[in-house]
Design a protein around this motif. Structure first.
Motif, PDB file in Angstrom:
ATOM      1  N   GLY A 115       2.170   6.915 -12.206  1.00 59.08           N
ATOM      2  CA  GLY A 115       1.089   7.862 -11.951  1.00 59.08           C
ATOM      3  C   GLY A 115      -0.266   7.215 -12.158  1.00 59.08           C
ATOM      4  N   VAL A 116      -0.394   6.469 -13.272  1.00 63.73           N
ATOM      5  CA  VAL A 116      -1.652   5.773 -13.553  1.00 63.73           C
ATOM      6  C   VAL A 116      -1.939   4.744 -12.466  1.00 63.73           C
ATOM      7  N   ASP A 117      -0.888   4.023 -12.029  1.00 58.26           N
ATOM      8  CA  ASP A 117      -1.072   3.045 -10.942  1.00 58.26           C
ATOM      9  C   ASP A 117      -1.588   3.720  -9.684  1.00 58.26           C
ATOM     10  N   ALA A 118      -1.021   4.877  -9.359  1.00 56.89           N
ATOM     11  CA  ALA A 118      -1.442   5.584  -8.148  1.00 56.89           C
ATOM     12  C   ALA A 118      -2.907   5.980  -8.246  1.00 56.89           C
ATOM     13  N   LEU A 119      -3.321   6.465  -9.434  1.00 56.43           N
ATOM     14  CA  LEU A 119      -4.726   6.858  -9.603  1.00 56.43           C
ATOM     15  C   LEU A 119      -5.653   5.655  -9.463  1.00 56.43           C
ATOM     16  N   MET A 120      -5.238   4.526 -10.058  1.00 56.10           N
ATOM     17  CA  MET A 120      -6.089   3.335  -9.969  1.00 56.10           C
ATOM     18  C   MET A 120      -6.184   2.832  -8.536  1.00 56.10           C
ATOM     19  N   ARG A 121      -5.066   2.900  -7.793  1.00 61.07           N
ATOM     20  CA  ARG A 121      -5.094   2.468  -6.400  1.00 61.07           C
ATOM     21  C   ARG A 121      -6.000   3.369  -5.583  1.00 61.07           C
ATOM     22  N   GLY A 122      -5.993   4.685  -5.905  1.00 58.22           N
ATOM     23  CA  GLY A 122      -6.868   5.612  -5.198  1.00 58.22           C
ATOM     24  C   GLY A 122      -8.328   5.254  -5.419  1.00 58.22           C
ATOM     25  N   GLU A 123      -8.660   4.922  -6.700  1.00 56.13           N
ATOM     26  CA  GLU A 123     -10.042   4.546  -7.009  1.00 56.13           C
ATOM     27  C   GLU A 123     -10.440   3.270  -6.274  1.00 56.13           C
ATOM     28  N   GLN A 124      -9.523   2.295  -6.271  1.00 59.09           N
ATOM     29  CA  GLN A 124      -9.789   1.023  -5.604  1.00 59.09           C
ATOM     30  C   GLN A 124     -10.010   1.242  -4.111  1.00 59.09           C
ATOM     31  N   ALA A 125      -9.206   2.117  -3.530  1.00 67.40           N
ATOM     32  CA  ALA A 125      -9.335   2.396  -2.100  1.00 67.40           C
ATOM     33  C   ALA A 125     -10.680   3.056  -1.799  1.00 67.40           C
ATOM     34  N   SER A 126     -11.142   3.969  -2.678  1.00 72.56           N
ATOM     35  CA  SER A 126     -12.449   4.599  -2.463  1.00 72.56           C
ATOM     36  C   SER A 126     -13.549   3.557  -2.522  1.00 72.56           C
ATOM     37  N   GLN A 127     -13.447   2.641  -3.477  1.00 70.36           N
ATOM     38  CA  GLN A 127     -14.463   1.587  -3.576  1.00 70.36           C
ATOM     39  C   GLN A 127     -14.478   0.724  -2.323  1.00 70.36           C
ATOM     40  N   ASP A 128     -13.271   0.378  -1.835  1.00 72.65           N
ATOM     41  CA  ASP A 128     -13.190  -0.428  -0.611  1.00 72.65           C
ATOM     42  C   ASP A 128     -13.825   0.299   0.562  1.00 72.65           C
ATOM     43  N   MET A 129     -13.624   1.619   0.595  1.00 74.61           N
ATOM     44  CA  MET A 129     -14.205   2.409   1.679  1.00 74.61           C
ATOM     45  C   MET A 129     -15.723   2.349   1.616  1.00 74.61           C
ATOM     46  N   MET A 130     -16.287   2.468   0.395  1.00 73.41           N
ATOM     47  CA  MET A 130     -17.740   2.400   0.239  1.00 73.41           C
ATOM     48  C   MET A 130     -18.272   1.056   0.696  1.00 73.41           C
ATOM     49  N   ALA A 131     -17.501  -0.015   0.373  1.00 72.27           N
ATOM     50  CA  ALA A 131     -17.961  -1.349   0.744  1.00 72.27           C
ATOM     51  C   ALA A 131     -17.658  -1.660   2.198  1.00 72.27           C
ATOM     52  N   GLY A 132     -16.933  -0.768   2.882  1.00 74.36           N
ATOM     53  CA  GLY A 132     -16.617  -0.984   4.284  1.00 74.36           C
ATOM     54  C   GLY A 132     -15.468  -1.934   4.514  1.00 74.36           C
ATOM     55  N   ARG A 133     -14.668  -2.182   3.438  1.00 70.78           N
ATOM     56  CA  ARG A 133     -13.587  -3.173   3.579  1.00 70.78           C
ATOM     57  C   ARG A 133     -12.290  -2.550   4.060  1.00 70.78           C
ATOM     58  N   ALA A 134     -12.098  -1.241   3.827  1.00 69.87           N
ATOM     59  CA  ALA A 134     -10.801  -0.633   4.130  1.00 69.87           C
ATOM     60  C   ALA A 134     -10.934   0.303   5.325  1.00 69.87           C
ATOM     61  N   ASP A 135      -9.813   0.564   6.013  1.00 72.65           N
ATOM     62  CA  ASP A 135      -9.854   1.521   7.109  1.00 72.65           C
ATOM     63  C   ASP A 135      -9.465   2.903   6.589  1.00 72.65           C
ATOM     64  N   ALA A 136      -9.776   3.901   7.402  1.00 65.28           N
ATOM     65  CA  ALA A 136      -9.671   5.288   6.936  1.00 65.28           C
ATOM     66  C   ALA A 136      -8.253   5.658   6.535  1.00 65.28           C
ATOM     67  N   GLN A 137      -7.255   5.162   7.283  1.00 65.67           N
ATOM     68  CA  GLN A 137      -5.889   5.596   7.014  1.00 65.67           C
ATOM     69  C   GLN A 137      -5.431   5.144   5.630  1.00 65.67           C
ATOM     70  N   THR A 138      -5.772   3.904   5.255  1.00 65.69           N
ATOM     71  CA  THR A 138      -5.347   3.402   3.943  1.00 65.69           C
ATOM     72  C   THR A 138      -5.969   4.225   2.823  1.00 65.69           C
ATOM     73  N   VAL A 139      -7.253   4.539   3.002  1.00 68.42           N
ATOM     74  CA  VAL A 139      -7.957   5.286   1.952  1.00 68.42           C
ATOM     75  C   VAL A 139      -7.360   6.683   1.812  1.00 68.42           C
TER      76      VAL A 139
END
Lengths: 130, 112
Positions: free
Chosen positions: B55-79
């Motif tokens: 559960g903690v891993d999932a939350l951390m991955r969610g946070e990381q994905a949001s950060q990537d989205m802000m930086a423009g590194r990730a695509d919408a589906q992954t986030v």
């Protein structure tokens, strides 16, 4: 990936269809570019090591080696000096539009599956709350 | 058995094992003889720890994905997928916590 493999699989499907649409867009944009060969997309299975789920990914993008459309235009800077013929692209807009529509349908199907998996899981958790 | 969701079925199986170990314990010659009645496989506490960790891993991955989205590194589906997993992880943790606390309070209410 941890809680619900279905979400991960559906997301990989969405990404793959979105990339497919991007390739179709490139083909459509370059339909009038001389010498442009149409890009083809292949899908590959990708097994995730952790959960054993079968995701999808795009394989190498290949070029369609059909004949390029030839146009007689002697004034064109890239025309052949003897025959006056320019080789345009081998993109057929009707085929590309149909491809784009297919990509959209597949994308929507993946979105629906994603939503459904999430709702089913939430419904299961609701049992605990009662 | 169709694996619907890992942690939920892990809970179920661990609870089933604990129950079987409990009912088979006193009269069971193998359990009392060999390993002092300890159930085979991971205990319920281990399962809770595993699920909490994922559960903690999932939350951390969610946070990381949001950060990537802000930086423009990730695509919408992954986030979207990472955030949906994080939301489900949180929902699961809250539901399990509520149930555990409720059970604890039931026990406190028992007359001595």
């Amino acid at each position: 990936m941890s809680f619900l493999p279905s979400l991960d699989i559906a997301a990989s499907g969405m990404s793959a269809q979105a990339e497919r649409l991007r390739v179709v867009t490139e083909n459509v944009a370059n339909a009038d570019t001389p010498g442009y060969r149409r890009k083809l997309v292949t899908f590959l299975e990708h097994v995730d090591r952790g959960s054993g789920a079968q995701l999808v990914e795009l394989g190498p993008i290949t070029l369609d080696d059909a004949e390029l459309r030839e146009v007689f235009e002697p004034q064109h800077p890239m025309a052949d000096p003897e025959t006056g013929v320019v080789q345009m692209s081998n993109v057929d807009l009707i085929v590309e539009i149909a491809d784009a529509r297919e990509a959209q349908r597949s994308y929507e199907a993946n979105v629906n599956v994603f939503d459904q998996a999430r709702r089913m899981y939430s419904g299961t958790l609701d049992l605990l709350r009662r | 058995m169709v694996e619907f969701s890992g942690p939920a079925s892990q809970f179920y199986q661990a609870a089933l094992r604990a129950q079987r170990a409990g009912t088979g314990g006193p009269g069971d010659p193998e359990a009392s003889g060999a390993d002092g009645g300890a159930p085979a496989g991971p205990s319920f506490a281990d399962t809770v720890a595993d699920v909490a960790q994922s559960g903690v891993d999932a939350l951390m991955r969610g946070e990381q994905a949001s950060q990537d989205m802000m930086a423009g590194r990730a695509d919408a589906q992954t986030v979207v997928e990472a955030l949906a997993q994080a939301e489900l992880a949180l929902e699961t943790a809250v539901a399990v916590r509520d149930k555990v606390v409720q059970a604890y309070q039931e026990i406190l209410r028992m007359p001595i």
